[in-house]
Write a protein that holds these residues in place. Structure first.
Motif, PDB file in Angstrom:
ATOM      1  N   UNK A  43       0.837  -1.204   0.000  1.00 39.03           N
ATOM      2  CA  UNK A  43       0.000   0.000   0.000  1.00 39.03           C
ATOM      3  C   UNK A  43       0.871   1.254   0.000  1.00 39.03           C
ATOM      4  N   UNK A  44       1.906   1.264   0.825  1.00 37.03           N
ATOM      5  CA  UNK A  44       2.770   2.441   0.894  1.00 37.03           C
ATOM      6  C   UNK A  44       3.507   2.668  -0.427  1.00 37.03           C
ATOM      7  N   UNK A  45       3.787   1.575  -1.138  1.00 37.08           N
ATOM      8  CA  UNK A  45       4.532   1.680  -2.392  1.00 37.08           C
ATOM      9  C   UNK A  45       3.621   1.803  -3.617  1.00 37.08           C
ATOM     10  N   UNK A  46       2.320   1.952  -3.381  1.00 38.40           N
ATOM     11  CA  UNK A  46       1.397   2.159  -4.492  1.00 38.40           C
ATOM     12  C   UNK A  46       1.189   0.937  -5.371  1.00 38.40           C
ATOM     13  N   UNK A  47       1.189  -0.233  -4.740  1.00 38.50           N
ATOM     14  CA  UNK A  47       1.056  -1.460  -5.510  1.00 38.50           C
ATOM     15  C   UNK A  47      -0.388  -1.964  -5.581  1.00 38.50           C
ATOM     16  N   UNK A  48      -1.338  -1.097  -5.380  1.00 39.63           N
ATOM     17  CA  UNK A  48      -2.747  -1.454  -5.564  1.00 39.63           C
ATOM     18  C   UNK A  48      -3.137  -1.161  -7.005  1.00 39.63           C
ATOM     19  N   UNK A  49      -4.147  -1.888  -7.490  1.00 41.95           N
ATOM     20  CA  UNK A  49      -4.524  -1.738  -8.895  1.00 41.95           C
ATOM     21  C   UNK A  49      -5.965  -2.170  -9.099  1.00 41.95           C
ATOM     22  N   UNK A  50      -6.648  -1.565 -10.071  1.00 42.28           N
ATOM     23  CA  UNK A  50      -7.984  -2.048 -10.450  1.00 42.28           C
ATOM     24  C   UNK A  50      -7.858  -3.200 -11.435  1.00 42.28           C
ATOM     25  N   UNK A  51      -8.871  -4.037 -11.500  1.00 47.03           N
ATOM     26  CA  UNK A  51      -8.871  -5.117 -12.476  1.00 47.03           C
ATOM     27  C   UNK A  51      -8.818  -4.585 -13.903  1.00 47.03           C
ATOM     28  N   UNK A  52      -9.360  -3.403 -14.096  1.00 52.18           N
ATOM     29  CA  UNK A  52      -9.394  -2.829 -15.437  1.00 52.18           C
ATOM     30  C   UNK A  52      -7.998  -2.537 -15.987  1.00 52.18           C
ATOM     31  N   UNK A  53      -6.982  -2.539 -15.114  1.00 51.79           N
ATOM     32  CA  UNK A  53      -5.617  -2.295 -15.562  1.00 51.79           C
ATOM     33  C   UNK A  53      -5.010  -3.510 -16.247  1.00 51.79           C
ATOM     34  N   UNK A  54      -5.754  -4.619 -16.266  1.00 52.81           N
ATOM     35  CA  UNK A  54      -5.215  -5.862 -16.814  1.00 52.81           C
ATOM     36  C   UNK A  54      -6.160  -6.446 -17.863  1.00 52.81           C
ATOM     37  N   UNK A  55      -6.280  -5.800 -19.024  1.00 51.51           N
ATOM     38  CA  UNK A  55      -7.096  -6.374 -20.087  1.00 51.51           C
ATOM     39  C   UNK A  55      -6.557  -7.743 -20.469  1.00 51.51           C
ATOM     40  N   UNK A  56      -7.394  -8.770 -20.488  1.00 60.19           N
ATOM     41  CA  UNK A  56      -6.886 -10.135 -20.649  1.00 60.19           C
ATOM     42  C   UNK A  56      -6.464 -10.452 -22.072  1.00 60.19           C
TER      43      UNK A  56
END
Length: 253
Positions: A43-56
């Motif tokens: 979390x501190x390093x900004x490693x969160x992401x939405x699923x939309x960031x990974x188009x399959x």
């Protein structure tokens, strides 16, 4: 030796100074081992992401379809894509994704978390956990060791236990080879994964779910007069389990 949780750690957000958060809440002493859950490091390093960031892509879609057939429920191919992008190798793709991260850790779904993620869909593991541990250690106000921890299942056993992903200020293991047992027999193969054992100790205190205690201090642990090593992850040449999985995958194809 005893372990205690650092109290009142707030919800960690991108850019937060973890060392400062710990120093403000714990009276650290030289020789302590500070175990920090990878969740708050990410979390501190900004490693969160939405699923939309990974188009399959095609492979992720195939994997998701295969897993859905096994589980009897729909699987999101975007999640499979995230796992693939966070992995250096895929060792199993059914009945679950067993992968190797780019820093060497082997686990399910590249360690991607879908719980305690805040407003995000996914929480990815730190990219380089040992560097993360070094940064936290450099910011603390005592001469301590730091371990970045996670929970992971183990082959042939139910349940999960704490494991180390990165560490700083101490060796990963202590080497008993060349020493003797109580009967005077020389130990030939015993290398003890100390950082994993300390991570598991911390996990007993921090717990799971909504406890909100992601930092644990282990005090009065003594490494002893032993040789140390930072070899925690096996090379493929010495890992017969991964070699067998590779051969099984080849035979299946």
């Amino acid at each position: 030796m005893h372990a205690f949780a650092v109290p009142d750690v707030p919800e960690v957000r991108e850019g937060d100074d973890l060392a400062a958060l710990v120093s403000e809440r714990a009276d650290l002493a030289d020789g302590d081992v500070v175990c920090v859950a990878s969740t708050v490091v990410s979390k501190a390093e900004g490693r969160s992401a939405p699923l939309s960031a990974f188009p399959p892509g095609e492979l992720a879609t195939e994997i998701a379809d295969r897993l859905a057939d096994i589980a009897g429920e729909e699987k999101d191919p975007r999640f499979a894509q995230a796992v693939l992008e966070e992995s250096a190798a895929v060792w199993m793709d059914a009945p679950f994704l067993l992968t190797e991260t780019r820093f060497g850790h082997v686990g399910v779904n590249a360690g991607i978390d879908r719980s305690n993620t805040g407003d995000a869909d996914l929480l990815l593991l730190p990219e380089r956990p040992t560097e993360s541990a070094e940064r936290v250690r450099d910011g603390l106000d005592a001469d301590v060791a730091v371990i970045v921890t996670d929970t992971s299942g183990r082959p042939f056993r139910h349940g999960q236990r704490g494991v180390a992903l990165g560490w700083a200020g101490m060796p990963a293991s202590r080497d008993w080879r060349g020493e003797t047992d109580r009967d005077g027999k020389e130990l030939e193969v015993t290398v003890e994964s100390v950082v994993d054992e300390l991570a598991a100790t911390a996990n007993l205190v921090s717990g799971e779910g909504d406890d909100g205690t992601p930092v644990v201090v282990v005090r009065d642990f003594e490494f002893g007069d032993h040789d140390g090593s930072d070899n925690l992850y096996r090379d493929l040449e010495g890992d017969f389990v991964r070699q067998a999985l590779d051969e099984w995958e080849y035979a299946r194809d």
